[in-house]
Design a protein around this motif. Structure first.
Motif, mmCIF file in Angstrom:
data_model
loop_
_atom_site.group_PDB
_atom_site.id
_atom_site.type_symbol
_atom_site.label_atom_id
_atom_site.label_comp_id
_atom_site.label_asym_id
_atom_site.label_seq_id
_atom_site.Cartn_x
_atom_site.Cartn_y
_atom_site.Cartn_z
ATOM 1 N N LEU A 1 -0.365 -2.077 -3.643
ATOM 2 C CA LEU A 1 -0.541 -0.767 -3.201
ATOM 3 C C LEU A 1 0.387 -0.353 -2.234
ATOM 4 O O LEU A 1 0.806 0.823 -2.010
ATOM 5 C CB LEU A 1 -2.148 -0.440 -2.832
ATOM 6 C CG LEU A 1 -2.409 0.709 -2.303
ATOM 7 C CD1 LEU A 1 -2.341 1.622 -3.524
ATOM 8 C CD2 LEU A 1 -3.941 0.722 -1.674
ATOM 9 N N GLY A 2 0.652 -1.014 -1.042
ATOM 10 C CA GLY A 2 1.685 -0.780 -0.206
ATOM 11 C C GLY A 2 3.130 -0.684 -0.491
ATOM 12 O O GLY A 2 3.590 0.221 -0.381
ATOM 13 N N PHE B 1 -1.705 -4.238 2.809
ATOM 14 C CA PHE B 1 -1.064 -2.547 2.649
ATOM 15 C C PHE B 1 -0.064 -2.293 3.725
ATOM 16 O O PHE B 1 1.062 -1.660 3.178
ATOM 17 C CB PHE B 1 -2.200 -1.722 2.623
ATOM 18 C CG PHE B 1 -2.101 -0.408 2.571
ATOM 19 C CD1 PHE B 1 -1.447 0.149 1.413
ATOM 20 C CD2 PHE B 1 -2.293 0.456 3.563
ATOM 21 C CE1 PHE B 1 -1.124 1.434 1.393
ATOM 22 C CE2 PHE B 1 -1.858 1.769 3.585
ATOM 23 C CZ PHE B 1 -1.506 2.448 2.448
ATOM 24 N N GLY C 1 -3.664 -5.220 -2.170
ATOM 25 C CA GLY C 1 -3.077 -4.633 -0.790
ATOM 26 C C GLY C 1 -1.590 -4.738 -0.726
ATOM 27 O O GLY C 1 -0.998 -3.435 -0.457
#
Length: 196
Positions: free
Chosen positions: A74-75, A142, A71
């Protein structure tokens, strides 16, 4: 191309993640957790993003570190890919039905990280080897690293698999809408402040 790559290495995980916001929905993901691979693949497909991920994590402990760190990565990758955010639509909302379940996801690429998460009651503790509590951990990681405001609500439903899957699909759809370039404002930051 609006793409971002993040390499994250800790004592708990080693992650290499790349996202292309203007892709076609292709995903090549290995998180070490089968159900989570499926969720990330759905996120990419419904968001029309290309996503490549390899994570070697301490899943012999449990999935927490891997899911949370993915997360985070990806963020950060989405934040990089968005650059100065010129021309983006900024907002995205999607209601997604899956059999008996209905989920709403609404987000703002605001630069102000905030998460509101309502799972609509208790879920089964595990789906395969995936701990359902980790859905909120992933979304929080994220959200705070992408710099977005995110509201997720399971309106109703009984099947935990359907609930989690609908969340990931709806997130993909809402994010796709928000990152789209608006041709009418392609050279503008979508804020009266002049920045996001």
């Amino acid at each position: 191309m609006r793409s971002g790559n993040v390499i994250r290495e800790t004592r708990e995980t080693k992650i290499d993640l790349t996202i292309d916001l203007d892709g076609s929905g292709r995903a090549d993901v290995e998180s070490g957790i089968g159900f989570f691979n499926h969720m990330l693949t759905l996120l990419a497909a419904h968001g029309r993003f290309d996503l490549v991920l390899n994570c070697a994590g301490d899943i012999e402990v449990d999935g927490h570190h891997s899911v949370e760190d993915i997360g985070i990565a990806l963020g950060q990758a989405v934040h990089k890919a968005l650059g100065d955010k010129k021309g983006i639509t900024r907002y995205g909302t999607f209601f997604l039905p899956m059999d008996e379940t209905l989920v709403m996801v609404s987000l703002d690429i605001s630069g102000r990280p905030f998460l509101v998460y309502d799972a609509g009651g208790a879920m089964a503790p595990m789906i395969g080897k995936y701990d359902t509590e980790l859905t909120e951990e992933f979304l929080r990681a994220f959200t705070f690293n992408a710099g977005i405001t995110l509201h997720v609500k399971v309106m109703y439903g009984t099947n935990s698999h359907h609930k989690v899957e609908a969340i990931f699909k709806a997130l993909g759809r809402a994010l796709h809408a928000a990152v789209k370039i608006n041709p009418e404002t392609a050279d503008e930051i979508p804020s009266t402040k002049g920045m996001l």
